[in-house]
Design a protein around this motif. Structure first.
Motif, PDB file in Angstrom:
ATOM      1  N   TYR A   1       0.831  -1.212   0.000  1.00  0.00           N
ATOM      2  CA  TYR A   1       0.000   0.000   0.000  1.00  0.00           C
ATOM      3  C   TYR A   1       0.859   1.253   0.000  1.00  0.00           C
ATOM      4  CZ  TYR A   1      -3.731  -3.258   1.187  1.00  0.00           C
ATOM      5  OH  TYR A   1      -4.614  -4.292   1.183  1.00  0.00           O
TER       6      TYR A   1
ATOM      7  N   ARG B   1       2.273   1.760  -3.413  1.00  0.00           N
ATOM      8  CA  ARG B   1       1.223   2.172  -4.329  1.00  0.00           C
ATOM      9  C   ARG B   1       0.921   3.657  -4.182  1.00  0.00           C
ATOM     10  NH1 ARG B   1      -2.630   0.499  -7.458  1.00  0.00           N
ATOM     11  NH2 ARG B   1      -4.679   1.489  -7.384  1.00  0.00           N
ATOM     12  N   TYR B   2       0.696   4.082  -2.923  1.00  0.00           N
ATOM     13  CA  TYR B   2       0.295   5.481  -2.751  1.00  0.00           C
ATOM     14  C   TYR B   2       1.441   6.428  -3.026  1.00  0.00           C
ATOM     15  CZ  TYR B   2      -4.172   3.773  -1.340  1.00  0.00           C
ATOM     16  OH  TYR B   2      -5.398   3.170  -1.365  1.00  0.00           O
TER      17      TYR B   2
ATOM     18  N   LEU C   1     -18.994  16.255  -6.159  1.00  0.00           N
ATOM     19  CA  LEU C   1     -17.943  15.245  -6.125  1.00  0.00           C
ATOM     20  C   LEU C   1     -16.724  15.826  -5.430  1.00  0.00           C
ATOM     21  CD1 LEU C   1     -18.052  13.719  -9.713  1.00  0.00           C
ATOM     22  CD2 LEU C   1     -19.229  12.976  -7.650  1.00  0.00           C
ATOM     23  N   LEU C   2     -15.984  14.963  -4.726  1.00  0.00           N
ATOM     24  CA  LEU C   2     -14.758  15.429  -4.081  1.00  0.00           C
ATOM     25  C   LEU C   2     -13.727  15.837  -5.118  1.00  0.00           C
ATOM     26  CD1 LEU C   2     -13.943  13.096  -1.067  1.00  0.00           C
ATOM     27  CD2 LEU C   2     -14.659  15.494  -1.047  1.00  0.00           C
ATOM     28  N   LYS C   3     -13.515  14.953  -6.099  1.00  0.00           N
ATOM     29  CA  LYS C   3     -12.515  15.247  -7.135  1.00  0.00           C
ATOM     30  C   LYS C   3     -13.128  15.001  -8.502  1.00  0.00           C
ATOM     31  CE  LYS C   3      -8.582  13.763  -4.389  1.00  0.00           C
ATOM     32  NZ  LYS C   3      -7.857  12.516  -4.144  1.00  0.00           N
TER      33      LYS C   3
ATOM     34  N   MET D   1     -13.664  14.973 -12.518  1.00  0.00           N
ATOM     35  CA  MET D   1     -12.713  14.916 -13.627  1.00  0.00           C
ATOM     36  C   MET D   1     -12.832  16.170 -14.475  1.00  0.00           C
ATOM     37  SD  MET D   1     -13.412  11.018 -14.756  1.00  0.00           S
ATOM     38  CE  MET D   1     -12.138  10.901 -16.009  1.00  0.00           C
TER      39      MET D   1
ATOM     40  N   PRO E   1     -11.212  -4.577   0.479  1.00  0.00           N
ATOM     41  CA  PRO E   1     -10.898  -3.783   1.672  1.00  0.00           C
ATOM     42  C   PRO E   1     -10.183  -2.481   1.308  1.00  0.00           C
ATOM     43  CG  PRO E   1      -9.398  -5.638   1.462  1.00  0.00           C
ATOM     44  CD  PRO E   1     -10.429  -5.801   0.396  1.00  0.00           C
ATOM     45  N   LYS E   2     -10.131  -1.599   2.273  1.00  0.00           N
ATOM     46  CA  LYS E   2      -9.449  -0.314   2.058  1.00  0.00           C
ATOM     47  C   LYS E   2      -8.043  -0.551   1.530  1.00  0.00           C
ATOM     48  CE  LYS E   2     -11.907   3.075   4.560  1.00  0.00           C
ATOM     49  NZ  LYS E   2     -13.072   2.358   5.109  1.00  0.00           N
ATOM     50  N   GLY E   3      -7.632   0.249   0.541  1.00  0.00           N
ATOM     51  CA  GLY E   3      -6.305   0.099  -0.032  1.00  0.00           C
ATOM     52  C   GLY E   3      -6.282  -0.831  -1.229  1.00  0.00           C
ATOM     53  N   HIS E   4      -7.393  -1.536  -1.483  1.00  0.00           N
ATOM     54  CA  HIS E   4      -7.467  -2.411  -2.659  1.00  0.00           C
ATOM     55  C   HIS E   4      -7.439  -1.553  -3.920  1.00  0.00           C
ATOM     56  CE1 HIS E   4      -8.888  -5.348  -5.528  1.00  0.00           C
ATOM     57  NE2 HIS E   4      -8.724  -6.297  -4.621  1.00  0.00           N
ATOM     58  N   PRO E   5      -6.586  -1.938  -4.881  1.00  0.00           N
ATOM     59  CA  PRO E   5      -6.427  -1.097  -6.067  1.00  0.00           C
ATOM     60  C   PRO E   5      -7.747  -0.748  -6.765  1.00  0.00           C
ATOM     61  CG  PRO E   5      -4.815  -2.863  -6.085  1.00  0.00           C
ATOM     62  CD  PRO E   5      -5.704  -3.104  -4.898  1.00  0.00           C
TER      63      PRO E   5
ATOM     64  N   ASP F   1      -9.718   2.459  -5.775  1.00  0.00           N
ATOM     65  CA  ASP F   1      -8.902   3.638  -5.741  1.00  0.00           C
ATOM     66  C   ASP F   1      -9.675   4.888  -6.131  1.00  0.00           C
ATOM     67  OD1 ASP F   1      -6.238   4.235  -5.237  1.00  0.00           O
ATOM     68  OD2 ASP F   1      -6.032   4.826  -7.314  1.00  0.00           O
ATOM     69  N   ALA F   2      -9.263   6.011  -5.540  1.00  0.00           N
ATOM     70  CA  ALA F   2      -9.868   7.289  -5.927  1.00  0.00           C
ATOM     71  C   ALA F   2      -9.667   7.564  -7.412  1.00  0.00           C
ATOM     72  CB  ALA F   2      -9.263   8.413  -5.103  1.00  0.00           C
ATOM     73  N   GLN F   3      -8.700   6.880  -8.006  1.00  0.00           N
ATOM     74  CA  GLN F   3      -8.473   7.013  -9.444  1.00  0.00           C
ATOM     75  C   GLN F   3      -9.691   6.531 -10.228  1.00  0.00           C
ATOM     76  OE1 GLN F   3      -5.275   8.610  -9.896  1.00  0.00           O
ATOM     77  NE2 GLN F   3      -4.538   6.897 -11.104  1.00  0.00           N
TER      78      GLN F   3
ATOM     79  N   PHE G   1     -15.782   7.854  -8.042  1.00  0.00           N
ATOM     80  CA  PHE G   1     -16.175   9.215  -7.656  1.00  0.00           C
ATOM     81  C   PHE G   1     -16.567   9.210  -6.184  1.00  0.00           C
ATOM     82  CE2 PHE G   1     -17.425   9.431 -12.248  1.00  0.00           C
ATOM     83  CZ  PHE G   1     -16.595  10.478 -12.620  1.00  0.00           C
ATOM     84  N   TYR G   2     -15.700   9.733  -5.349  1.00  0.00           N
ATOM     85  CA  TYR G   2     -16.045   9.830  -3.933  1.00  0.00           C
ATOM     86  C   TYR G   2     -16.788  11.131  -3.665  1.00  0.00           C
ATOM     87  CZ  TYR G   2     -13.771   5.627  -2.384  1.00  0.00           C
ATOM     88  OH  TYR G   2     -13.464   4.307  -2.169  1.00  0.00           O
TER      89      TYR G   2
ATOM     90  N   GLY H   1     -15.241  12.249   2.038  1.00  0.00           N
ATOM     91  CA  GLY H   1     -14.135  11.483   2.586  1.00  0.00           C
ATOM     92  C   GLY H   1     -14.017  10.159   1.859  1.00  0.00           C
TER      93      GLY H   1
ATOM     94  N   ARG I   1     -14.517   6.708 -12.920  1.00  0.00           N
ATOM     95  CA  ARG I   1     -13.731   7.829 -13.429  1.00  0.00           C
ATOM     96  C   ARG I   1     -13.107   7.471 -14.767  1.00  0.00           C
ATOM     97  NH1 ARG I   1     -12.497  11.633  -9.472  1.00  0.00           N
ATOM     98  NH2 ARG I   1     -10.776  12.314 -10.747  1.00  0.00           N
ATOM     99  N   ASP I   2     -13.899   7.336 -15.790  1.00  0.00           N
ATOM    100  CA  ASP I   2     -13.389   7.081 -17.134  1.00  0.00           C
ATOM    101  C   ASP I   2     -13.629   8.316 -17.972  1.00  0.00           C
ATOM    102  OD1 ASP I   2     -12.263   4.553 -17.257  1.00  0.00           O
ATOM    103  OD2 ASP I   2     -14.228   3.577 -17.316  1.00  0.00           O
TER     104      ASP I   2
END
Lengths: 799, 349
Positions: free
Chosen positions: A347, A350-351, A540-542, A544, B148-152, B155-157, B160-161, B164, B201-202
């Motif tokens: 992790y 990754r981050y 949305l937080l972020k 596109m 689980p949290k941290g699973h690729p 990802d925020a990538q 759309f969150y 938090g 997010r595409d």
């Protein structure tokens, strides 16, 4: 990124396999091969130019006699570097050279009167280099003078190969590396994997007093160091260069290439430090917020406390798993190497790599769980290759930090489990053979298996389903017999208000509207339009794009974009509807509302040849809405009232709010002239609200057997008086004998005063128990007239 | 006595109705014979002059005249009426080949069509149609689904969150399955499908869309096999793409299923021979599926030692693109041209 089958052949024999058939087998077993590429070219041989003379009819062409082993051929060549005694690559007649996606066949030809029996080739003509001005000006490829004449040129160069391009599932990215991939090949071919040579000679001197290691963070699982001395930096051997190229990695020099080569073998990234720069101390710790390092690419990087940092005790040397520092890496003058082979918390890697925008082959591998066995083997393999190809001398011993839990994963599964979950016939022998082919060890007793999962298979979770999947995928899912579940029958239903929504949707289509779908996410500006009972919008937080940054609360802005698109295309008659959920925030809760919106403009009913036109107007959209509400069983339960409080996009004088059982559910009206010049009518209402108004069961009612009496009356009233208000008062006055009120005429014009209008009503009186008399009806009728005339200052027209 | 007169009138009546073409002419004839002063009427009134013994014969003679007249009159009258109606009908004739006047039929969105055909099939197999919110908890969209949290994949990538790492626009319809399992409390079998909007997010292009539509199915019961999943998928494939379709499973990976499969159909364009649509493979991937991962069952309150089941999911844009030959995914969301919407205004089955 591709797999080289030449390389795979080092670990498991695939020389004699049909490469396409093999690819299909592997794909069926779940390792998806997207493309098979063959770089081998037949009829392409090493030749030697024996003679080279000028072409009689050209100032740049040469006529060559070329020895191709079995024969001496006359070949015309235009390259400036062609000369006698040169070893060259010759494409013989019949040779198929790559030409984009197609092939180009070399044939015997006649070039300006001279026979030519082949072609002398440049590398770009073989698809091995890009065609650029630089590669073009180099001319034909010059082979070393000891190149064996007559041998296949690509095999001599070590680049005759078949490659597999992979499209892997995210749990099996280990197969991007050649040894893990070789295990899959071995499993489908029922063969054994031979691991590469990791032997080397050790110097007498030991590593102990040359470097110390201090790891201060639990985010490092394993950290190993070895030292290779007196390396000679030079070009890599051809096979390494070729293999790196297949894998999409650029060749730098023999030492850097070896670190990448080993990574592509095991999937374990290595890092090489210049030992003389680093000194005698390695400290691995978490970075501090605001700490800086200049990385290999000469960028200064700001670090945060979640980054793992390799330091010499003071100076940062390397962002662990992501990128080395500028000063501590391998250069042309490097003599002694400190080899790092490590495992970090995926992790963190990754981050860090995402945050720094540095996602490399190494960081991508560190983001997945690694195999500690390979972490150790890769270190030794690097020493072996450095000794062999960089003349390195390996210092005795290693320095290690090791917190890896090495308890093997053991999974219990029974033969019955395989059969009952896979739904195909699995025998004891199938399980045993497949587990053996996969290289899994097991202990079996009475159909109960205890399987030990090799550490290289980090993707396997210790539960029986994971072993069942392994056996299933290798036996082949084509063996599964399609069945239907043997379970209790029941009818499926639409839950909640889904059916209600479908009924509305179908009604809208019956009424001539086309269904559309538009995006939920819109811009903040668009989201502010058609604001009717809006709550706090959800952002949305972020986002596109700022055009897609907020969840809409009204569908109308999006529908109007579709309307405008059609108007621009000269589509004039537009009837559209959309049903979608909108979301907003109320008291920190997210609230869902299912909306129906529709829009109408142009001719609703028309026939061009007889000039029949029914253009959309206010009363038509009102009629559509009434049709819908009455179809939904809300007859007599709704009222449609002019409202002052509608969105600014709506005409303030041509609109209605929709009230059902006293609660407003939406509105309709004409669009404000500020919004559009066209006559466009829109409606938006909440189906969620509408759905809460339940309807009762249908009851049949007998028709009245007694005659009815009808009376007509036309009141002349002020223009501002609403027809519906009169109806209410007439109804109140008429009592229960007045059963129906119809408006049959509305008149304004020169026959009455300018600010007045005439509304004509048809009243029906009846009693279901007896025949009414004219006298009693007239008494009520006169009472109504007196009442209305008095209350509205009305007169009776034509009396 | 009066025999001559009777015979004379009888003779006259033989021709009196000739060439009568109008109601008026017919009425005139009526006046001449049986009107107030008509010949037959007048003759009849002479009965008082006839001797008693001849009265009977006279009466018969006059009646015969009346009958002859009435017979003729009725026949001509009927012919005339028929003629008049026919003339009227002929005058009313119109060109029935001109276009009719009707309200245009509204069309269903192609995704709605696909959804409804899947719903009809699967509801007939006992699946309830269930929906869930598009603004969803991370807990349901990822956490309980073995991401689980941290699973690729979470990802925020890719997602759309909203607030938090707690709320998001759902990236799949699977959270509806989680909600259903939690609602049923680990003690009831489940059969649901959940169609709905999903978001990732595409960047929008011909094959990617930040908003798209999925339909997932979940079956939780006892002694369910991959074969049951395959049989169910076969029903769906044949319903959507025709009885001739063959199906196959390929091994795959999803965190919430184990084993996981890709669901392919034989290419309907080339019948498996290989063409540009199936990229030469003869097969087209239409969805993903697998046996519900015991971790997910456990997370959602079901004891995996008692219960098992399968889950499947389809990208509905992909199905609609294949079924209707649509090449750009944006077609479903922007630039709806009325003229192309018309393609979807009819029944198909």
């Amino acid at each position: 990124m591709a797999i080289s089958l030449n390389w795979i052949n080092d670990y498991v024999s695939v020389k004699d396999e049909d490469k396409v058939a093999l690819a299909n087998k592997i794909t069926k077993a779940g390792i998806n091969i997207e493309m098979v590429k063959d770089t081998a070219i037949d009829n392409l041989v090493v030749g030697e130019v024996l003679e080279c003379t000028n072409h009689p009819d050209s100032d740049h062409l040469k006529v060559c006699k070329v020895n191709v082993g079995k024969d001496v051929l006359q070949i015309v060549c235009g390259a400036s570097n062609v000369r006698a005694q040169l070893k060259v690559i010759v494409a013989l007649p019949g040779c198929l050279l790559p030409d984009g996606d197609k092939k180009f066949e070399i044939k015997k030809s006649n070039i300006r009167g001279v026979e030519s029996n082949g072609m002398l080739c440049a590398l770009f003509e073989l698809g091995l280099e890009e065609k650029t001005e630089e590669t073009y000006s180099k001319g034909i490829c010059e082979l070393p003078s000891d190149a064996p004449v007559g041998e296949n040129a690509l095999e001599y160069l070590g680049i005759a190969d078949t490659t597999y391009e992979l499209d892997l599932n995210p749990n099996r990215t280990d197969c991007n590396n050649h040894i893990p991939f070789a295990y899959e090949v071995a499993a489908v071919l029922k063969k054994q994997v031979t691991l590469p040579d990791v032997s080397f000679k050790e110097l007498d001197e030991t590593i102990d007093n040359q470097v110390t290691l201090d790891v201060t963070t639990p985010n490092v699982y394993m950290y190993n160091l070895m030292i290779a001395k007196d390396v000679k930096i030079k070009e890599s051997p051809k096979f390494i260069k070729h293999r790196l190229e297949v894998a999409g990695v650029r060749s730098i020099n023999n030492v850097v290439d070896i670190s990448n080569y080993v990574m592509l073998e095991y999937g374990q990234p290595l890092h090489f430090f210049d030992k003389d720069v680093v000194g005698d101390k390695i400290v691995v710790r978490m970075a501090k917020d605001g700490e800086k390092i200049i990385t290999l690419d000469k960028e200064e990087r700001d670090l945060i406390k979640d980054d793992i940092l390799i330091t010499d005790g003071n100076t940062p040397l390397c962002v662990a798993g992501v990128m080395g520092g500028l000063n501590s890496g391998i250069t042309e003058s490097t003599k002694n190497i400190l080899i790092e082979s490590a495992m970090f918390n995926p992790y963190n890697i990754r981050y860090t790599s995402i945050r720094l925008g540095l996602r490399s082959e190494a960081s991508l591998r560190f983001e997945k769980p690694l195999n500690y066995e390979y972490c150790l083997l890769a270190l030794k393999r690097a020493c072996h290759l450095l000794e062999k190809y960089a003349d390195a001398k390996i210092v005795k011993g290693s320095v290690s930090y090791d917190k890896v839990d090495k308890t093997p994963k053991v999974i219990k599964v029974t033969l019955k489990d395989f059969n009952s979950i896979l739904g195909m016939k699995v025998e004891d022998n199938d399980v045993k053979v497949t587990l053996t082919n996969l290289g899994f060890t097991y202990h079996e007793e009475n159909g109960e298996y205890e399987v030990e999962v090799p550490n290289r298979r980090q993707d396997i979770y210790p539960q029986k389903e994971d072993i069942i999947e392994e056996v299933g995928r290798l036996m082949g899912y084509d063996n599964i017999k399609p069945t239907l579940p043997l379970i209790r029958t029941k009818k499926g239903v639409y839950r909640d208000n889904i059916k209600f929504r479908k009924i509305v949707s179908k009604r809208m289509r019956t009424l001539g509207f086309n269904e559309i779908r538009t995006y939920t996410l819109i811009s903040e500006e668009d989201a502010s339009r058609y604001s009717y009972k809006f709550n706090t919008p959800i952002k949305l937080l972020k986002p596109m794009l700022k055009e897609r940054s907020i969840i809409r609360q009204s569908l109308l802005n999006s529908i109007m974009e579709v309307v405008n698109y059609n108007l621009n295309k000269k589509n004039k008659d537009i009837y559209l509807y959309e049903i979608a959920n909108v979301y907003s925030e109320v008291n920190n809760e997210y609230v869902e509302d299912t909306k129906l919106a529709f829009v109408m403009t142009g001719k609703y009913l028309s026939n061009t040849w007889n000039s029949l036109n029914y253009n959309t107007d206010f009363y038509l959209i009102k009629g559509v809405l009434e049709n819908l509400l009455e179809y939904l069983g809300l007859t007599n339960r709704y009222s449609l009232k002019l409202s002052e409080n509608l969105p600014k996009e709506i005409h303030p004088k041509i609109n209605s709010e929709i009230i059902v059982d006293g609660a407003s559910v939406g509105y309709f009206g004409k669009l404000h002239p500020n919004v559009t010049k066209e006559d466009i009518y829109v409606c938006e209402l909440s189906l969620t609200s509408l759905f809460t108004h339940k309807t009762s069961d249908i009851k049949y009612s007998e028709l009245n057997k007694y005659p009815t009496i009808e009376k007509d009356v036309a009141f002349v009233v002020d223009k501002s008086v609403l027809a519906e208000d009169l109806v209410k008062d007439i109804k109140a006055c008429g009592g229960k004998l007045l059963t129906n009120i119809k408006i049959f005429d509305v008149y304004t014009g020169d026959k009455i005063e300018e600010n007045k209008k005439s509304i004509a009503y048809n009243l029906t009186f009846e009693d279901k128990t007896r025949t009414l008399t004219e006298e009693e009806v007239m008494t009520i009728f006169n009472k109504i007239i007196d009442n209305i005339c008095h209350k509205y200052n009305a007169t009776i027209r034509d009396k | 006595m009066y025999n001559d007169e009777i015979n004379k009138i009888k003779k006259e009546l033989e021709t009196a109705f000739n060439d009568i073409t109008t109601k008026e002419a017919l009425d005139a004839v009526k006046q001449v014979y049986i009107g107030k002063n008509g010949k037959v009427t007048e003759l009849g009134s002479k009965i008082k002059d006839v001797p008693n013994e001849a009265k009977k014969e006279f009466g018969i003679g006059v009646n015969e005249l009346k009958n002859i007249f009435n017979e003729n009159y009725e026949k001509i009258s009927k012919d005339l009426e028929e003629k008049i109606v026919n003339e009227k009908l002929n005058k009313e004739a119109i060109d029935v080949s001109l276009p009719g006047t009707h309200i245009e039929v509204g069309s269903a969105h192609p995704l709605e069509r696909i959804i409804e055909s899947l719903e009809n099939l699967l509801m007939s197999m006992g699946y309830d149609v269930v929906e869930g919110p598009e603004v969803e908890k991370d807990l349901y969209n990822f956490e309980l689904l073995n991401l689980p949290k941290g699973h690729p994949a979470r990802d925020a990538q890719d997602t759309f969150y909203i607030k938090g790492d707690e709320y998001l626009l759902r990236s799949q319809t699977s959270p509806v399955q989680v909600r259903e399992m939690l609602r049923c409390g680990g003690s009831e079998p489940i059969r649901i499908i959940c169609p709905g909007k999903t978001y990732r997010r595409d960047e929008d292009d011909a094959t990617h869309s930040h908003e798209f539509t999925q339909m997932e199915g979940l079956l939780v019961d006892k002694d369910i096999t991959l074969g049951d999943l395959k049989g169910t998928f076969e029903e769906v494939a044949k319903m959507l793409f025709g009885e001739a379709r063959e199906t196959r499973f390929r091994p795959s990976f999803y965190p919430f299923t184990e084993p996981s499969v890709e669901m392919d159909i034989s290419c309907f364009n080339c019948n498996g021979k290989g063409c540009s649509l199936c990229k030469g493979t003869g097969w087209i991937t239409v969805g993903g599926a697998g046996m519900v991962n015991p971790i997910v069952l456990k997370n959602c309150g079901y004891d995996p030692n008692i219960w098992n089941g399968f889950a499947f999911g389809f990208g509905l844009e992909r199905l609609a693109m294949l079924k209707y030959g649509i090449s750009d995914i944006r077609t479903f969301y922007v630039n709806h041209d009325i003229r192309t919407l018309k393609d979807f205004d009819r029944r198909e089955y």
